[in-house]
Enzyme design. Structure first.
Site, PDB file in Angstrom:
ATOM      1  N   HIS A 429       0.836  -1.210   0.000  1.00  0.00           N
ATOM      2  CA  HIS A 429       0.000   0.000   0.000  1.00  0.00           C
ATOM      3  C   HIS A 429       0.869   1.258   0.000  1.00  0.00           C
ATOM      4  CE1 HIS A 429      -3.811   2.174   1.141  1.00  0.00           C
ATOM      5  NE2 HIS A 429      -2.908   3.056   1.542  1.00  0.00           N
ATOM      6  N   GLU A 430       1.861   1.305   0.890  1.00  0.00           N
ATOM      7  CA  GLU A 430       2.707   2.501   0.983  1.00  0.00           C
ATOM      8  C   GLU A 430       3.618   2.648  -0.227  1.00  0.00           C
ATOM      9  OE1 GLU A 430       2.089   4.709   3.096  1.00  0.00           O
ATOM     10  OE2 GLU A 430       0.703   3.479   4.269  1.00  0.00           O
TER      11      GLU A 430
END
Length: 605
Positions: A429-430
């Site tokens: 996600h990051e």
């Protein structure tokens, strides 16, 4: 102006009633209680108790005999009997080894009795009552004493106590320049009088919380070397009608007695809100206080050297009469500091702590865009606390960088239990955010990526830091920001073919930007340069409200959704084209948990 009278009886009325009740109880009730404790017996019973050895002590008076004796249960009690002519009484008492004495009553003068039984209880009760009421007044802010109702509770600082000058205020050069005229007038009023110029009666400091409005007011007083009166707007308003107006009169009376001086009213919107005729009984306590403030500001001459400074972060709510020329003549914006201002503020607060020689305040200033002076002071303090925690005697650069993250995202949750599957999802996600940002032309450089959870609720975050200060945002930059926010969700869809709740904050931020593009920035082809929304409380969050019909509001929602979907498709396309790098970077982040922007760009290149 009418002031309503309080229909309740004064406190002294209840005070007198209680004193009378206490004196009556002392005169009649107390003797009755004591009298019930002494049991009367006949003389024969008294003689039998002497013979049986129950009597312990006897007091012989003129008309009666009092004695203590053991009862049937073996407990000692007090008794009384009438005195008869008994010549053998003394011999009986002596034979029974009873202690006895003759009591000769002393007659007190009526004056002594009056002092003991009436005046002394009144003095004692009055003293205790005053002490008790004094403590209540202290807890209630002095409301219980009618003689202090009109006092303003104003704080007066002399020059040595303020100790603030313009050198202590950084990042507000325009505000200091606007206030410099007031300082110069208080130093040299004659040169203004010669040309016929009048100094502003009042200056209104407006800006977001924490930008230094109160500090600026103290600095003006410190530079002018005059007394400084400080009071909060909320201190004028009391539960008693008319007290706010009385405190305003008292404040201006004190100020004129100590002129030249500066009066500072903090949070003036508490009493200065715009008056309206809606509702019953519009002449309420706040309105009376405002009316008195307007009257007082008209009633004194600025040439005497009394300058009114006020601060608020809600200027749009103030009454128009308060802002007209002749009252608050000058409006001084105290905005959030720019890049140079943030750096200067950090240096001012950095003088109060021990720093390493290689501290780069510019890097910290670039990472804190939108921070107020109070936020930057807190960052310096958090850095000092971290240095102490790790046993250092001075602050290093890493302490300040971590302090920035603490202020933005909270403390690290090192003991948080997160499964490996969730960690992997967070890592992708990051990296999705960072990869989309790096592949766009109008995004800020990636500074740091971490998957260590924070106390703010963030399971990880990607920090971007602009290389310089930007005051405008183009349409391309806004679209790139939205696409960057969509990168986290897009990465989850590509790698895991599912979606999680981790993108909730990303969705919220992206929607805010997209809606602002349509309703306020005129960046929508469908609506063009049409105002669809108005901003309320620009210094307190900037809440916005639509000013369109329900049909137009529905079209706005469609346009916002169209922008977000287009940005999501662009983020997905970027990640699909760099899928191999997405996997490599996610695995590296999962192993390291925190990587810098340089490490990220090295692997990406």
């Amino acid at each position: 102006m009418k002031i309503q009278k309080n229909s309740k009886k004064p406190l002294i009325y209840y005070y007198a009633v209680v004193i009378v009740i206490m004196m009556l109880a002392n005169t009649f009730l107390l003797p009755m209680i004591l009298k019930k404790e002494i049991s009367p017996v006949d003389y024969g019973t008294f003689l039998k108790q002497i013979e049986s050895g129950q009597v312990k002590k006897v007091e012989i008076q003129d008309n009666q005999i009092g004695f203590s004796a053991l009862n049937e249960e073996g407990k000692e009690g007090l008794y009384i009997t009438g005195r008869l002519e008994d010549p053998e009484l003394v011999n009986r008492l002596y034979s029974a080894n009873v202690t006895f004495e003759r009591i000769i009553p002393k007659e007190n003068s009526p004056l002594v009795d009056f002092l003991i039984y009436w005046i002394l209880p009144m003095v004692i009760f009055t003293f205790l009552g005053q002490r008790f009421i004094g403590k209540i007044q202290g807890k209630m802010g002095g409301m219980g004493n009618a003689m202090t109702f009109g006092k303003s509770n104003v704080k007066v600082y002399v020059e040595a106590q303020t100790g603030k000058t313009f050198a202590d205020v950084a990042g507000q050069d325009e505000a200091k320049e606007a206030l410099q005229e007031i300082v110069d007038f208080l130093h040299n009023p004659q040169k203004y009088k010669e040309i016929g110029a009048k100094v502003p009666k009042g200056a209104l400091l407006v800006g977001p919380p924490g930008t230094g409005k109160t500090l600026l007011a103290k600095a003006v007083a410190g530079e002018s070397k005059v007394p400084f009166f400080s009071i909060s707007g909320s201190e004028f308003v009391e539960m008693f009608v008319g007290m706010g107006a009385a405190r305003v009169r008292d404040l201006f009376k004190q100020a004129q007695e100590k002129s030249p001086c500066i009066v500072f009213i903090d949070e003036i919107d508490t009493i200065g809100k715009s008056r309206n005729s809606g509702g019953l009984g519009g002449n309420d306590e706040r309105e009376q206080t405002l009316n008195q403030l307007l009257t007082e500001m008209d009633g004194f001459d600025a040439d005497k050297g009394v300058v009114i400074l006020a601060a608020t972060n809600r200027p749009e709510t103030l009454d128009k009469a308060l802002l007209r020329p002749g009252r608050f003549d000058r409006r001084v914006p105290v905005e959030l500091p720019d890049l140079r201002g943030r750096e200067d503020i950090l240096k001012v607060h950095g003088k109060k702590v021990k720093l390493a020689e290689d501290i780069d305040f510019n890097a910290i200033a670039r990472a804190t865009s939108g921070a107020s002076g109070a936020d930057l002071a807190n960052i310096i303090n958090e850095g000092a606390l971290r240095a102490v925690k790790f046993g250092r005697r001075y602050i290093v650069q890493s302490d300040l960088e971590e302090a920035v993250e603490v202020v933005i995202a909270g403390y690290q949750r090192k003991n948080a239990v997160i499964s490996m599957k969730d960690k992997l999802t967070i890592a992708y996600h990051e990296i999705g955010h960072a990869l989309v940002a790096a592949k766009q032309n109008h995004s800020a450089p990636v500074h740091k990526i971490t998957i260590i959870p924070r106390t703010s609720g963030a399971l990880g975050y990607t920090m971007q830091v602009e290389e310089g200060e930007k005051v405008l945002m183009t349409k391309e930059q806004a679209l790139d920001k939205i696409a960057t926010y969509m990168g986290g969700r897009a990465a989850e869809e590509i790698v895991f073919n599912t979606i999680t709740s981790g993108a909730s904050n990303d969705i919220e931020q992206a929607t805010k930007i997209a809606r602002a593009m349509v309703t306020r920035f005129g960046m929508s082809e469908k609506f063009g340069m049409m105002a669809l929304e108005t901003v309320n409380n620009q210094y307190l969050g900037g809440d916005a409200s639509l000013i369109v019909s329900a049909e137009t509001a529905s079209k706005i929602d469609e346009e916002v959704l169209h922008i977000i979907k287009a940005c999501h498709e662009r983020a997905t396309s970027i990640l699909e084209e760099n899928k191999e790098k997405l996997h490599d970077l996610a695995k590296y982040l999962l192993e390291k948990e925190t990587i810098t922007g340089e490490e990220f760009m090295t692997i990406l290149a």
